[in-house]
Scaffold this motif. Structure first.
Motif, PDB file in Angstrom:
ATOM      1  N   THR A 216       0.820  -1.219   0.000  1.00  0.00           N
ATOM      2  CA  THR A 216       0.000   0.000   0.000  1.00  0.00           C
ATOM      3  C   THR A 216       0.850   1.263   0.000  1.00  0.00           C
ATOM      4  OG1 THR A 216      -0.111  -0.113   2.405  1.00  0.00           O
ATOM      5  CG2 THR A 216      -1.952  -1.055   1.168  1.00  0.00           C
ATOM      6  N   VAL A 217       2.020   1.183   0.599  1.00  0.00           N
ATOM      7  CA  VAL A 217       2.880   2.364   0.606  1.00  0.00           C
ATOM      8  C   VAL A 217       3.264   2.739  -0.823  1.00  0.00           C
ATOM      9  CG1 VAL A 217       5.057   3.335   1.388  1.00  0.00           C
ATOM     10  CG2 VAL A 217       3.799   1.811   2.877  1.00  0.00           C
ATOM     11  N   ARG A 218       3.568   1.714  -1.596  1.00  0.00           N
ATOM     12  CA  ARG A 218       3.954   1.967  -2.976  1.00  0.00           C
ATOM     13  C   ARG A 218       2.794   2.557  -3.789  1.00  0.00           C
ATOM     14  NH1 ARG A 218       8.217  -0.048  -6.445  1.00  0.00           N
ATOM     15  NH2 ARG A 218       9.139  -1.066  -4.647  1.00  0.00           N
ATOM     16  N   VAL A 219       1.598   2.073  -3.527  1.00  0.00           N
ATOM     17  CA  VAL A 219       0.429   2.623  -4.215  1.00  0.00           C
ATOM     18  C   VAL A 219       0.271   4.100  -3.856  1.00  0.00           C
ATOM     19  CG1 VAL A 219      -2.050   2.465  -4.558  1.00  0.00           C
ATOM     20  CG2 VAL A 219      -0.737   0.394  -4.159  1.00  0.00           C
ATOM     21  N   GLN A 220       0.388   4.408  -2.578  1.00  0.00           N
ATOM     22  CA  GLN A 220       0.288   5.795  -2.131  1.00  0.00           C
ATOM     23  C   GLN A 220       1.321   6.669  -2.837  1.00  0.00           C
ATOM     24  OE1 GLN A 220      -1.131   8.246  -0.241  1.00  0.00           O
ATOM     25  NE2 GLN A 220      -2.931   6.920  -0.400  1.00  0.00           N
ATOM     26  N   ALA A 221       2.556   6.146  -2.870  1.00  0.00           N
ATOM     27  CA  ALA A 221       3.624   6.920  -3.517  1.00  0.00           C
ATOM     28  C   ALA A 221       3.286   7.196  -4.974  1.00  0.00           C
ATOM     29  CB  ALA A 221       4.946   6.166  -3.410  1.00  0.00           C
ATOM     30  N   ALA A 222       2.792   6.166  -5.649  1.00  0.00           N
ATOM     31  CA  ALA A 222       2.451   6.335  -7.062  1.00  0.00           C
ATOM     32  C   ALA A 222       1.362   7.386  -7.229  1.00  0.00           C
ATOM     33  CB  ALA A 222       2.004   5.005  -7.650  1.00  0.00           C
ATOM     34  N   ALA A 223       0.350   7.317  -6.355  1.00  0.00           N
ATOM     35  CA  ALA A 223      -0.749   8.283  -6.438  1.00  0.00           C
ATOM     36  C   ALA A 223      -0.240   9.704  -6.220  1.00  0.00           C
ATOM     37  CB  ALA A 223      -1.817   7.938  -5.408  1.00  0.00           C
ATOM     38  N   GLU A 224       0.622   9.868  -5.236  1.00  0.00           N
ATOM     39  CA  GLU A 224       1.178  11.197  -4.960  1.00  0.00           C
ATOM     40  C   GLU A 224       1.945  11.701  -6.166  1.00  0.00           C
ATOM     41  OE1 GLU A 224       0.884  13.109  -2.312  1.00  0.00           O
ATOM     42  OE2 GLU A 224      -0.109  11.737  -0.919  1.00  0.00           O
ATOM     43  N   PHE A 225       2.720  10.800  -6.747  1.00  0.00           N
ATOM     44  CA  PHE A 225       3.516  11.167  -7.910  1.00  0.00           C
ATOM     45  C   PHE A 225       2.625  11.656  -9.043  1.00  0.00           C
ATOM     46  CE2 PHE A 225       6.027  10.373 -11.718  1.00  0.00           C
ATOM     47  CZ  PHE A 225       7.277  10.836 -11.336  1.00  0.00           C
ATOM     48  N   VAL A 226       1.557  10.932  -9.274  1.00  0.00           N
ATOM     49  CA  VAL A 226       0.644  11.297 -10.356  1.00  0.00           C
ATOM     50  C   VAL A 226       0.000  12.654 -10.087  1.00  0.00           C
ATOM     51  CG1 VAL A 226      -1.525  10.721 -11.470  1.00  0.00           C
ATOM     52  CG2 VAL A 226       0.151   8.930 -11.020  1.00  0.00           C
ATOM     53  N   VAL A 227      -0.483  12.826  -8.867  1.00  0.00           N
ATOM     54  CA  VAL A 227      -1.123  14.095  -8.530  1.00  0.00           C
ATOM     55  C   VAL A 227      -0.156  15.254  -8.730  1.00  0.00           C
ATOM     56  CG1 VAL A 227      -2.062  15.466  -6.646  1.00  0.00           C
ATOM     57  CG2 VAL A 227      -2.776  13.107  -6.918  1.00  0.00           C
ATOM     58  N   GLY A 228       1.046  15.102  -8.189  1.00  0.00           N
ATOM     59  CA  GLY A 228       2.042  16.159  -8.332  1.00  0.00           C
ATOM     60  C   GLY A 228       2.376  16.435  -9.781  1.00  0.00           C
ATOM     61  N   GLY A 229       2.558  15.376 -10.537  1.00  0.00           N
ATOM     62  CA  GLY A 229       2.884  15.532 -11.945  1.00  0.00           C
ATOM     63  C   GLY A 229       1.798  16.281 -12.697  1.00  0.00           C
ATOM     64  N   CYS A 230       0.559  15.919 -12.430  1.00  0.00           N
ATOM     65  CA  CYS A 230      -0.551  16.563 -13.135  1.00  0.00           C
ATOM     66  C   CYS A 230      -0.704  18.025 -12.719  1.00  0.00           C
ATOM     67  CB  CYS A 230      -1.841  15.801 -12.879  1.00  0.00           C
ATOM     68  SG  CYS A 230      -1.881  14.204 -13.708  1.00  0.00           S
ATOM     69  N   GLU A 231      -0.506  18.290 -11.455  1.00  0.00           N
ATOM     70  CA  GLU A 231      -0.613  19.679 -11.005  1.00  0.00           C
ATOM     71  C   GLU A 231       0.416  20.558 -11.701  1.00  0.00           C
ATOM     72  OE1 GLU A 231      -2.472  19.129  -6.519  1.00  0.00           O
ATOM     73  OE2 GLU A 231      -0.471  19.964  -6.770  1.00  0.00           O
ATOM     74  N   ARG A 232       1.613  20.043 -11.758  1.00  0.00           N
ATOM     75  CA  ARG A 232       2.682  20.806 -12.416  1.00  0.00           C
ATOM     76  C   ARG A 232       2.395  20.953 -13.908  1.00  0.00           C
ATOM     77  NH1 ARG A 232       5.346  24.498 -12.183  1.00  0.00           N
ATOM     78  NH2 ARG A 232       7.430  24.676 -13.053  1.00  0.00           N
ATOM     79  N   LEU A 233       1.887  19.902 -14.501  1.00  0.00           N
ATOM     80  CA  LEU A 233       1.520  19.934 -15.911  1.00  0.00           C
ATOM     81  C   LEU A 233       0.451  20.995 -16.143  1.00  0.00           C
ATOM     82  CD1 LEU A 233       2.835  18.139 -17.969  1.00  0.00           C
ATOM     83  CD2 LEU A 233       0.943  16.534 -17.777  1.00  0.00           C
ATOM     84  N   ALA A 234      -0.455  21.104 -15.205  1.00  0.00           N
ATOM     85  CA  ALA A 234      -1.543  22.080 -15.330  1.00  0.00           C
ATOM     86  C   ALA A 234      -0.989  23.502 -15.324  1.00  0.00           C
ATOM     87  CB  ALA A 234      -2.529  21.897 -14.186  1.00  0.00           C
TER      88      ALA A 234
END
Lengths: 205, 205
Positions: B155-173
DNA sequence: GAAGTAACCTACTGCTGGTAAGGTGGACTC
DNA sequence: GAGTCCACCTTACCAGCAGTAGGTTACTTC
């Protein structure tokens, strides 16, 4: 009365450069501690052991002081990552080394990192463009590292990928502050898995 | 003098809920326009057509007002993405729909989005945990979408992946605001390429 | 040791977040 | 339709902080 006894104002004079460093150091701590809005120039001045007009002499405004702190922190971050990348062999290794340097920086220089996050408070000011430029350098470095994996003609796509990576890592950095058993090395591997897979998908189209 | 002629104080009374909405609307505009620090409560009050103590009656403090605005914006964002995800068939489709909804939101509600970016100014205040919780909901949604692609135990890895995606998309925005010829759909495809590849690499280990 | 200058200070202003205390008008009772 | 209540709204103020004017002190140079 009208003749206030001369308090022994034991002033220590200091060369300009040294004072400046000292001020930035203290300001970094105060900003990180209280947040930008709640930090007061009076407190910073007092902690430095200097009067408020000195701060304005050196940095012009509160925003100017914040900008100087952020500039310093970003320069430091940039230095360690570039240093790490230079010594690496091959693109994947360079990427890993850069990420590791970044996540170590986050762990070791929490104050500086929390400052960088406050750069949003400078949008709309004259400092905005400098901040944006500094940030651009960071993504450009990443873009260079990745460009070997893209069709050269599609520079927009490379930029997008670099932005994505930067954003993802920044968010990851904030996230992993909550888990102190998570080493920079482990987080680096998480990030590598996530972004390297994405790159490989792009090159195979 | 002591008998000020009664200016026709054309006051419009309003039910509480309606006033509150109106205040938040105006505050959102002012905060987005000037930035949090430079925005003044006096100006917001004046633009609403109400006196300053009313703002404090409703929101307690400037921070409280900002918090209300951010809460509103985040709720709106969450609503559109959830709505988009629900109607999708399959994980990949859901992901794509969610991203598209997000990037459309960014384009259509620039003000709201720029407000969300100012949430950093609330760290260190009592509002910090609420903000963090709201953000957590966002990443949890992503984590749920992705969890089918991970070993459940990690689950930690899933959380990390989710955080990564959110951060990436925010920056992309933030990045794609500079290119108005870039449609939300195009940016969605960039993001899908980047993150989906990452996920596939993870599942194949 | 006189002159010059860079570093420094005290003492202020104006603006803004936040508050105290009181006015006003619509709605509801009778 | 007069009295009463209370939510809504106001004017007038305070405290604290960003920013400044103008004078002072220590160090260097000749």
């Amino acid at each position: 009365m009208s003749t206030p006894e001369k308090a022994p104002t034991r002033r220590k004079r200091m060369p300009r450069a040294q004072r400046e460093r000292q001020m930035i150091e203290v300001a970094e701590a105060v900003f990180a501690e209280r947040g930008y809005a709640a930090a007061s120039m009076d407190e910073i001045a007092e902690r430095v052991g200097v009067s408020k007009p000195m701060l304005y002499e050196y940095f012009n405004s509160k925003e100017g002081l914040l900008l100087a702190c952020i500039r310093e922190a970003r320069a430091e971050l940039r230095h360690v990552t570039e240093q790490a990348v230079v010594g690496a062999a091959g693109a994947e290794d360079a990427m890993r080394a850069g990420l590791r340097a970044f996540f170590r920086f986050i762990r070791d220089r929490k104050q500086a990192w929390s400052l960088v996050r406050h750069e949003i408070t400078l949008v709309g000011t004259s400092a905005a463009e400098e901040i944006e430029a500094t940030r651009q350098q960071q993504t450009d470095l990443i873009a260079t590292l990745m460009s070997g994996y893209f069709d050269d003609s599609d520079t927009v796509r490379v930029q997008a990928a670099a932005e994505f990576v930067v954003g993802g890592c920044e968010r990851l950095a904030i996230w992993c502050e909550r888990y102190d058993e998570l080493t920079p090395e482990a987080v680096t591997e998480y990030a590598m898995d996530l972004l390297w897979g994405g790159l490989q998908r792009l090159t195979s189209r």
